[in-house]
Every structure is written in C-alpha cells, then in structure tokens.
Design a protein around this motif. Structure first.
Motif, mmCIF file in Angstrom:
data_model
loop_
_atom_site.group_PDB
_atom_site.id
_atom_site.type_symbol
_atom_site.label_atom_id
_atom_site.label_comp_id
_atom_site.label_asym_id
_atom_site.label_seq_id
_atom_site.Cartn_x
_atom_site.Cartn_y
_atom_site.Cartn_z
ATOM 1 N N ARG A 1 20.814 1.070 13.171
ATOM 2 C CA ARG A 1 19.814 0.780 12.142
ATOM 3 C C ARG A 1 19.003 -0.463 12.492
ATOM 4 O O ARG A 1 19.533 -1.444 13.016
ATOM 5 C CB ARG A 1 20.550 0.564 10.815
ATOM 6 N N ASP A 2 17.704 -0.425 12.196
ATOM 7 C CA ASP A 2 16.881 -1.614 12.385
ATOM 8 C C ASP A 2 17.418 -2.748 11.521
ATOM 9 O O ASP A 2 17.800 -2.540 10.358
ATOM 10 C CB ASP A 2 15.432 -1.330 11.998
ATOM 11 N N GLY A 3 17.434 -3.946 12.081
ATOM 12 C CA GLY A 3 17.894 -5.093 11.324
ATOM 13 C C GLY A 3 18.479 -6.155 12.226
ATOM 14 O O GLY A 3 18.301 -6.140 13.449
ATOM 15 N N VAL A 4 19.202 -7.080 11.612
ATOM 16 C CA VAL A 4 19.772 -8.226 12.306
ATOM 17 C C VAL A 4 21.281 -8.075 12.404
ATOM 18 O O VAL A 4 21.941 -7.698 11.419
ATOM 19 C CB VAL A 4 19.414 -9.538 11.574
ATOM 20 N N VAL A 60 28.926 -15.130 25.199
ATOM 21 C CA VAL A 60 28.162 -16.009 24.323
ATOM 22 C C VAL A 60 27.883 -15.288 23.015
ATOM 23 O O VAL A 60 27.443 -14.132 23.021
ATOM 24 C CB VAL A 60 26.830 -16.434 24.979
ATOM 25 N N LEU A 61 28.108 -15.955 21.902
ATOM 26 C CA LEU A 61 27.784 -15.377 20.599
ATOM 27 C C LEU A 61 26.306 -15.542 20.306
ATOM 28 O O LEU A 61 25.626 -16.410 20.864
ATOM 29 C CB LEU A 61 28.615 -16.043 19.507
ATOM 30 N N GLY A 62 25.799 -14.710 19.397
ATOM 31 C CA GLY A 62 24.395 -14.808 19.046
ATOM 32 C C GLY A 62 24.016 -13.844 17.944
ATOM 33 O O GLY A 62 24.880 -13.282 17.261
ATOM 34 N N VAL A 63 22.719 -13.676 17.763
ATOM 35 C CA VAL A 63 22.190 -12.698 16.815
ATOM 36 C C VAL A 63 21.214 -11.790 17.551
ATOM 37 O O VAL A 63 20.612 -12.188 18.562
ATOM 38 C CB VAL A 63 21.489 -13.360 15.609
ATOM 39 N N MET A 64 21.062 -10.585 17.049
ATOM 40 C CA MET A 64 20.142 -9.618 17.651
ATOM 41 C C MET A 64 19.291 -8.989 16.562
ATOM 42 O O MET A 64 19.793 -8.687 15.478
ATOM 43 C CB MET A 64 20.930 -8.530 18.383
ATOM 44 N N ASN A 65 18.014 -8.815 16.859
ATOM 45 C CA ASN A 65 17.121 -8.113 15.943
ATOM 46 C C ASN A 65 16.632 -6.832 16.600
ATOM 47 O O ASN A 65 16.168 -6.840 17.746
ATOM 48 C CB ASN A 65 15.918 -8.974 15.564
ATOM 49 N N ILE A 66 16.760 -5.729 15.874
ATOM 50 C CA ILE A 66 16.211 -4.449 16.315
ATOM 51 C C ILE A 66 15.136 -4.047 15.309
ATOM 52 O O ILE A 66 15.398 -4.032 14.094
ATOM 53 C CB ILE A 66 17.286 -3.357 16.376
ATOM 54 N N GLY A 67 13.934 -3.768 15.781
ATOM 55 C CA GLY A 67 12.905 -3.323 14.850
ATOM 56 C C GLY A 67 11.504 -3.620 15.332
ATOM 57 O O GLY A 67 11.265 -3.883 16.516
ATOM 58 N N GLY A 121 4.339 -6.822 14.986
ATOM 59 C CA GLY A 121 4.819 -6.112 16.164
ATOM 60 C C GLY A 121 4.280 -4.693 16.209
ATOM 61 O O GLY A 121 4.093 -4.050 15.174
ATOM 62 N N ASP A 122 4.002 -4.210 17.424
ATOM 63 C CA ASP A 122 3.399 -2.882 17.557
ATOM 64 C C ASP A 122 4.353 -1.851 18.147
ATOM 65 O O ASP A 122 3.980 -0.695 18.330
ATOM 66 C CB ASP A 122 2.119 -2.957 18.398
ATOM 67 N N GLN A 123 5.572 -2.260 18.494
ATOM 68 C CA GLN A 123 6.552 -1.306 18.993
ATOM 69 C C GLN A 123 7.959 -1.843 18.763
ATOM 70 O O GLN A 123 8.170 -3.046 18.640
ATOM 71 C CB GLN A 123 6.332 -1.030 20.484
ATOM 72 N N ARG A 124 8.913 -0.912 18.672
ATOM 73 C CA ARG A 124 10.300 -1.317 18.403
ATOM 74 C C ARG A 124 10.834 -2.124 19.580
ATOM 75 O O ARG A 124 10.603 -1.785 20.741
ATOM 76 C CB ARG A 124 11.155 -0.081 18.160
ATOM 77 N N SER A 125 11.526 -3.179 19.258
ATOM 78 C CA SER A 125 12.072 -4.050 20.303
ATOM 79 C C SER A 125 13.505 -4.419 19.969
ATOM 80 O O SER A 125 13.948 -4.312 18.825
ATOM 81 C CB SER A 125 11.228 -5.324 20.449
ATOM 82 N N VAL A 126 14.221 -4.843 20.995
ATOM 83 C CA VAL A 126 15.592 -5.340 20.851
ATOM 84 C C VAL A 126 15.599 -6.754 21.413
ATOM 85 O O VAL A 126 15.415 -6.954 22.615
ATOM 86 C CB VAL A 126 16.595 -4.445 21.603
ATOM 87 N N GLU A 127 15.784 -7.756 20.539
ATOM 88 C CA GLU A 127 15.707 -9.151 20.936
ATOM 89 C C GLU A 127 17.008 -9.865 20.603
ATOM 90 O O GLU A 127 17.544 -9.708 19.499
ATOM 91 C CB GLU A 127 14.560 -9.855 20.210
ATOM 92 N N VAL A 128 17.497 -10.637 21.543
ATOM 93 C CA VAL A 128 18.777 -11.325 21.396
ATOM 94 C C VAL A 128 18.551 -12.835 21.485
ATOM 95 O O VAL A 128 17.928 -13.328 22.434
ATOM 96 C CB VAL A 128 19.764 -10.886 22.494
ATOM 97 N N HIS A 129 19.080 -13.556 20.491
ATOM 98 C CA HIS A 129 19.088 -15.022 20.536
ATOM 99 C C HIS A 129 20.523 -15.478 20.721
ATOM 100 O O HIS A 129 21.401 -15.136 19.929
ATOM 101 C CB HIS A 129 18.518 -15.615 19.247
ATOM 102 N N PHE A 141 26.644 -6.000 11.081
ATOM 103 C CA PHE A 141 25.282 -5.891 10.572
ATOM 104 C C PHE A 141 25.091 -6.970 9.519
ATOM 105 O O PHE A 141 25.890 -7.090 8.584
ATOM 106 C CB PHE A 141 25.062 -4.508 9.962
ATOM 107 N N ILE A 142 24.039 -7.789 9.665
ATOM 108 C CA ILE A 142 23.805 -8.895 8.736
ATOM 109 C C ILE A 142 22.834 -8.506 7.623
ATOM 110 O O ILE A 142 23.115 -8.687 6.441
ATOM 111 C CB ILE A 142 23.290 -10.137 9.492
ATOM 112 N N ARG A 143 21.672 -7.958 8.003
ATOM 113 C CA ARG A 143 20.678 -7.612 6.987
ATOM 114 C C ARG A 143 19.639 -6.665 7.586
ATOM 115 O O ARG A 143 19.460 -6.603 8.812
ATOM 116 C CB ARG A 143 19.979 -8.870 6.461
ATOM 117 N N PRO A 144 18.916 -5.935 6.722
ATOM 118 C CA PRO A 144 17.810 -5.101 7.222
ATOM 119 C C PRO A 144 16.639 -5.966 7.672
ATOM 120 O O PRO A 144 16.507 -7.127 7.262
ATOM 121 C CB PRO A 144 17.415 -4.266 5.996
ATOM 122 N N GLU A 145 15.800 -5.403 8.496
ATOM 123 C CA GLU A 145 14.574 -6.089 8.893
ATOM 124 C C GLU A 145 13.584 -6.074 7.727
ATOM 125 O O GLU A 145 13.499 -5.090 6.989
ATOM 126 C CB GLU A 145 13.950 -5.392 10.109
#
Length: 321
Positions: free
Chosen positions: A224-227, A247-254, A261-269, A289-293
């Motif tokens: 699912r899109d989200g964080v 390494v721990l982090g957060v990821m956003n899909i959406g 944004g103009d296309q779906r991306s997968v970004e990791v911090h 899963f933390i929250r929806p986008e």
C-alpha cells in the motif's frame, strides 16, 4: 543451486516439489522440505533435490497480462538456494505445455524428462490441460513416494479470530492493506524490497531528510502507498572493509502529492547514515506501516510529519528487539 531452462541439462533422477512458489512463504517451505537433501538422506540420497516451476506464471500466460510477483526471478532463486534446493527447473509455460493432458504431463515431463522418484505438492495442486490432473493421478503412480502437504493456516492477532490460510493471495491482500505484521508472519520473514539506488529530484535534502530512490524490478508487488518503518541492508557501505550494514529508517511509497510528484516512487530515508549510495543495491525489510500518504499544505508541514514518522519508526526498534 543450478537454474535449468534446458531439459537436457537436468541432473537426474530427481526428488521434486511442484508449484509456482511465488514468495517462497511458510506454506511453500513446508512443501519443499520433504525433497531437500537433509530429508533425502534417509530415503534416497542419490536423488537431486529439485523445485519444478513455470515461466511465465500460468495465469500470466492465459491472461496475457504481466503479473506482479512477491518474489521476482532473482529473489526467488536466492530464496530457494537459501533453503538448500540443488536445482530449479523452469518449465516454459507456452501453448504446447498448456495443451498437455494430465497423463501426457506425467509421462513426458515427470517420468521421461525429470525421472521423478519422489514428489511433494500442496493439497490443492492441479496440472495438465484445464487443470484436469490432481493428487489422485500422482498417487496412482508414486503411491507413498508422494507427499501431500495439507492446507496450512496460522493463528494471528486476536485468538477469537479464525486462523488465516497461508497463501500468496493472502500475503498480497495484507500488503495492499498495509498489514505488514500479517504479511511478514505468513512469509516467515520480513517482506523485502531490493533495488538499485538511482538519481532522484533531491527534494528531501532541502528539508533535511535526504532519501535514496529505489529502482525495483518491474514485476515486484508493492505494498500500500504510504510511510513504513524499515530496516535496510547496505551491502557495501565501506569499500575498504566490504562489511554490510543494517540501518533503520523510513520509506515512502507513492506519488509525493505535496511536491506534485508525477510518478510512483519508492524513497528511503536512513537514520544516522551518511554516504553515497548511488548505483548501489539496497535491500529493505518492511517492519511496520506507519500511515497512508497524503498531501500537506506546505513543506514545513511535511517536514514536521516526517520528523514524527521518524520518531515512530525509532520506537518500533524498541518494540522489535
């Protein structure tokens, strides 16, 4: 593990597990277990431990539409290898194979080509034209040399809830709903995204949260899109030592609606990490899963939410030790 596309290269005779095995989840592992070398020691150590699957997936062949996969080819190969499978035989699922009757499949594929001595399948396995072949057809020939794994279920969450069937479709549903705990339990491991870090728009740097943009296999099933709270494996953080790092982090899909944004991306911090990851392979385990986008009114509001997301993800580290 050998990956065989050419039937003349098959190591015979074989002990086989038959199926598609997308995701190589807990249920799949139980089907594969009886034909692993460790299981064959007391039965027939001269047999080659073999998984027999199909390429493309039969549903993809009949629908003529690309199917998203829990484990694309390279990932599937790595998972089967980690179990101890000695060879993976990929049968080309084409019009010729689809036309084989159950009897023809048994004779031409299982007996003539694979020289099968032992078989393991799931309880609902079907084969041959229009899926006419079933367990009884295999049992008539292999008898007690056939292992049939019953339906696999798992209790999850509230004990009053009925057990959940362990299946690829239920894993897909859980991922689509952001139920990462359930998906990971059914898989028997964290759901994993493996991709190459590519150049992005570097907008994260401007608000203090640099991100690695992942380029994933086109067939990879995305949740699912989200964080998400994640744990990443960096295979080569230090060229001198070649030592991997977790390494721990957060990821956003959406679609990143706040920055148009103009296309779906997968970004990791990644937390507490500095370094150049471009062109490196990054392996990301989904923890929670933390929250929806959603779209924020300003970059400041987005930055505040990301700070909150990061703290939430860091708290999961405590919960999952």
């Amino acid at each position: 593990m050998r990956v065989i596309f050419d039937p003349t290269q098959i190591s015979r005779p074989t002990a086989i597990a038959l199926g598609n095995f997308d995701g190589v989840h807990v249920g799949h592992c139980r089907v594969i277990a009886p034909i692993l070398p460790i299981s064959l020691r007391n039965r027939n150590p001269n047999l080659t431990s073999t998984v027999v699957s199909f390429s493309p997936h039969p549903q993809e062949f009949f629908s003529q539409r690309t199917r998203s996969l829990l484990a694309p080819f390279d990932e599937k190969v790595a998972l089967l290898k980690s179990l101890g499978v000695e060879q993976l035989v990929l049968l080309p699922f084409d019009a010729e194979l689809a036309k084989l009757t159950a009897a023809e499949f048994i004779q031409k594929i299982l007996i003539d080509s694979l020289q099968v001595e032992l078989i393991s399948v799931g309880f609902d396995f079907h084969f041959g034209q229009k899926r006419q072949g079933n367990i009884s057809d295999l049992q008539n020939i292999w008898g007690d040399r056939l292992t049939v794994i019953p339906e696999q279920t798992m209790s999850f969450g509230d004990l009053e809830q009925p057990p959940v069937r362990i299946s690829s479709s239920n894993i897909r549903t859980a991922l689509a709903q952001g139920e990462i705990d359930l998906a990971n339990s059914l898989l028997g491991r964290p759901y994993n995204l493996v991709g190459r870090v590519v150049q992005g728009k570097q907008l994260g740097r401007t608000i203090g949260f640099p991100t690695a943009n992942l380029e994933l296999p086109t067939q990879k099933c995305l949740p699912r899109d989200g964080v998400y709270a994640i744990q990443a494996m960096i295979k080569n953080p230090d060229a001198a030592t070649q030592a991997p790092a977790q390494v721990l982090g957060v990821m956003n899909i959406g679609m990143r609606p706040t920055v148009d944004g103009d296309q779906r991306s997968v970004e990791v911090h990644l937390f507490d990490w500095q370094g150049d990851l471009y062109d490196q392979e990054l392996s990301v385990n989904l923890i929670r899963f933390i929250r929806p986008e959603r779209k924020f009114d300003s970059l400041d509001a987005l930055k505040a939410q990301i700070q909150s997301d990061c703290q939430t993800a860091r708290n999961y580290k405590i919960l999952t030790r």
